[in-house]
Design a protein around this motif. Structure first.
Motif, PDB file in Angstrom:
ATOM      1  N   UNK A  26     -27.984 -56.219  51.993  1.00 30.63           N
ATOM      2  CA  UNK A  26     -28.357 -54.919  51.448  1.00 30.63           C
ATOM      3  C   UNK A  26     -29.693 -54.952  50.705  1.00 30.63           C
ATOM      4  N   UNK A  27     -30.458 -56.009  50.931  1.00 29.04           N
ATOM      5  CA  UNK A  27     -31.787 -56.078  50.313  1.00 29.04           C
ATOM      6  C   UNK A  27     -32.661 -54.964  50.884  1.00 29.04           C
ATOM      7  N   UNK A  28     -33.561 -54.489  50.086  1.00 33.87           N
ATOM      8  CA  UNK A  28     -34.447 -53.394  50.480  1.00 33.87           C
ATOM      9  C   UNK A  28     -35.457 -53.857  51.528  1.00 33.87           C
ATOM     10  N   UNK A  29     -35.923 -52.905  52.319  1.00 38.43           N
ATOM     11  CA  UNK A  29     -36.975 -53.133  53.319  1.00 38.43           C
ATOM     12  C   UNK A  29     -38.157 -53.843  52.654  1.00 38.43           C
ATOM     13  N   UNK A  30     -38.698 -54.834  53.321  1.00 32.81           N
ATOM     14  CA  UNK A  30     -39.850 -55.630  52.889  1.00 32.81           C
ATOM     15  C   UNK A  30     -39.564 -56.587  51.740  1.00 32.81           C
TER      16      UNK A  30
END
Length: 140
Positions: A11-15
């Protein structure tokens, strides 16, 4: 391999970035120390072949920019095209969400398959007709 590592980064954010060495350390190499690798043509997106890498083959590939696999039958490193001239330059690499498969986008020079066909997946299944058809001619 820590399955929780990949679960934790799902669930880490994009980039968001992670150190490559940390991710490689968490990859799910099998009991023989191998992980499957899918080679895909970067331009056409055709799947060319599936092979295996151990950690050292992965490191060699990243260092030299050419695909280096582990040959299970010969029990040695196999730099694609070293003898045939049908090379694969690494364009892009990705790990799957479980850390148990590597996808490599490559620039294929010559045939990917040892038969001389463009790709190893030339046995086309027709389930309705109940047969398999060879697509493409092997080189002599």
């Amino acid at each position: 391999m820590s399955r929780s590592y990949f679960s934790n980064i799902e669930h880490a954010a994009h980039n968001t970035t992670f150190p490559l060495t940390d991710v490689i350390e968490q990859l799910n190499f099998n009991e023989q120390g191998l992980i499957p690798v899918i080679a895909q043509d970067h331009a056409t997106k055709n799947v060319l072949m599936q092979a295996w890498m151990n950690r050292e083959a992965l490191e060699k590939t990243l260092a030299c920019g050419r695909m280096v696999y582990w040959s299970r039958s010969r029990q040695c490193f196999w730099e694609k095209g070293a003898t045939s001239g049908h090379t694969q330059a690494l364009i892009d690499m990705a790990f799957d969400c479980d850390g148990d498969v590597i996808l490599c986008q490559v620039e294929q020079i010559g045939a990917a398959c040892h038969t001389g066909r463009p790709a190893c997946f030339y046995l086309k299944v027709d389930a309705a007709a109940g047969h398999v058809t060879i697509k493409g001619d092997a080189s002599a």
